[in-house]
Design a protein around this motif. Sequence first.
Motif, PDB file in Angstrom:
ATOM      1  N   GLY B  51       0.651  -1.181   0.033  1.00  0.00           N
ATOM      2  CA  GLY B  51      -0.016   0.077   0.135  1.00  0.00           C
ATOM      3  C   GLY B  51       0.858   1.254   0.002  1.00  0.00           C
ATOM      4  N   LYS B  52       1.988   1.240  -0.668  1.00  0.00           N
ATOM      5  CA  LYS B  52       3.016   2.294  -0.470  1.00  0.00           C
ATOM      6  C   LYS B  52       2.473   3.382  -1.534  1.00  0.00           C
ATOM      7  N   SER B  53       2.310   2.799  -2.813  1.00  0.00           N
ATOM      8  CA  SER B  53       1.619   3.701  -3.762  1.00  0.00           C
ATOM      9  C   SER B  53       0.250   4.446  -3.360  1.00  0.00           C
ATOM     10  N   VAL B  54      -0.491   3.811  -2.740  1.00  0.00           N
ATOM     11  CA  VAL B  54      -1.797   4.165  -2.293  1.00  0.00           C
ATOM     12  C   VAL B  54      -1.570   5.261  -1.025  1.00  0.00           C
ATOM     13  N   LEU B  55      -0.453   5.154  -0.251  1.00  0.00           N
ATOM     14  CA  LEU B  55      -0.281   6.088   0.757  1.00  0.00           C
ATOM     15  C   LEU B  55       0.021   7.428   0.031  1.00  0.00           C
TER      16      LEU B  55
END
Lengths: 261, 256
Positions: B51-55
């Motif tokens: 979920g890094k890109s989501v963050l």
Amino acid sequence: MKTAETIGSAPQKWQAFFIKIADIYRFIVRIFKETFSFPIEIEELLKQCYIQGNRTLWLVSFASLLAGVVFTKQSRPSLIEFGAESWLPSLVSLAIVRGLGPLITALICAGKLGSSMGAELSSMNVTEQIDAMEASGTNPFKYLVTTRVLAITLMLPVLVVYSNMVALMGSYIAVHFFSQTTFKLFFSQAFESITFLDIFSTLIKPILYGFAIGVVSTYAGYYSSRATVGVGKAANQAVVVSMVMVFVIEFITIQVLGTMR
Amino acid sequence: MNTNPIIHTQPVVLRVEHLYKSFDGRQVLKDVNLLLHHSENLVILGRSGMGKSVLIKCIIGLIQPDEGYVNILGENILDMDVKALNRLRQSIGFSFQGSALYDSMSVRDNLTFALKRNLGIRDADQLEQMVRETLQAVGLEGAIDQMPSELSGGMRKRIGVARCLILKPKIMLYDEPTAGLDPVTSSEINELIVEVKQKYDTSAIIITHDIACAKATSDRIIYMEDGSCHLEGTFEELEHKNDPQLSTFFNYFKVH
Ligand SMILES: Nc1ncnc2c1ncn2[C@@H]1O[C@H](COP(=O)(O)OP(=O)(O)OP(=O)(O)O)[C@@H](O)[C@H]1O
Ligand SMILES: [Mg+2]
């Protein structure tokens, strides 16, 4: 992913359908709002007009010319049977201006421009180019959607007038082939039967077609799914729904114009 | 979270508090908290799909979080109108995981796209000069007339960064700057990130699963696990932590 649960029952499908309608309504409202707000993306608008005209010009020319020739050749025997060969130019011109010209042009544009708009916007969506525009503080909707919709709405009437002229030329060629009618006589007869309402409809209809094709195709592209298959699906959806819309609009305008005649 | 031994004297430019996001009932971000200080390179380390890109997309407002608070340069981005948000976005550069260059435009037009629209600069000479300066800063002056499809992955990354830098951002967000690049090109990109911080005086969040990138670019690292911030510290501190997950990460790096 489609599982037994997500396919859903009939009421759910209807709900999804109405949500989509509401969504498209908001999309159209936004197009109007952003088209008439400053600053206008005039450079991109002109570029899109040029691209769209350029993409369809040869196909429209070719199809219109053939349609003119074919329609004339096929109508002639029946008219001769009734001894009404002299009506040929006015019959043909009415058929072209009222129906054939706008319809052929709209279908070609739905096929060529609709698919390319759908695919183009959808691939920009998949590769995050639309996100990138948004992240840099610009307005991708205005740049990508409004310019394309406005361009096709402006270009379609121009293409239809052109298509009408080319189809009439085709018709003249076919008539001339059988009976040595002069150019002047043919066209004066052809134009005689065309009323103001016909001119009006041949200009109004393509505006509606163009707007519908533009909205449907950009919507399919702009809100496509993020998967790679989304690109093909968006292009496909753009063409199919655009074509259906063209026929629906054709049907409605004929009813409305019929009451005015 | 562990006790934070790093003492910060610089002001906070970006603050994320209690951020939650789920997709179709699957919790991707769970209570993410982080601070970014002025002229600091913060690396967020974590495995793929964490979920890094989501963050990072929540931070810039491309994804609406379910819950939480994001404050950038003193402004709360979650209850901003579009105009204010767009103005704020001009001071944030976002380098996308896949570069996201506008592939119908030349490199020059990629760089001037936002410049023309945000700052209203129309003077061709001025634009040209700014483009050349920025391309020089990323070492790709020769690519000015090329199309994105003609560039290699590493070049595309650089142009993506240049496209942000030309707007003179205060904060840079890098999403996987070295993903899909060979080690040599990767280390060049890492150098670029450090250079950008010095030259443009930016603060940056660098999202990565590449330990080498974290080592080269970070002032401080946050290690994400299960959608929340698990550990925090400098590279040396985390290297000597006895965390099973994290050690796997670091051991892998030592082997290669
Ligand atoms: N728009 C979205 N809709 C539904 N699910 C999404 C969406 N965006 C991300 N996800 C889900 O969120 C999870 C985290 O995705 P994300 O792209 O943030 O991972 P990541 O940590 O950046 O991984 P990577 O290192 O591979 O880039 C993924 O499992 C993905 O399926
Ligand atoms: Mg990612």
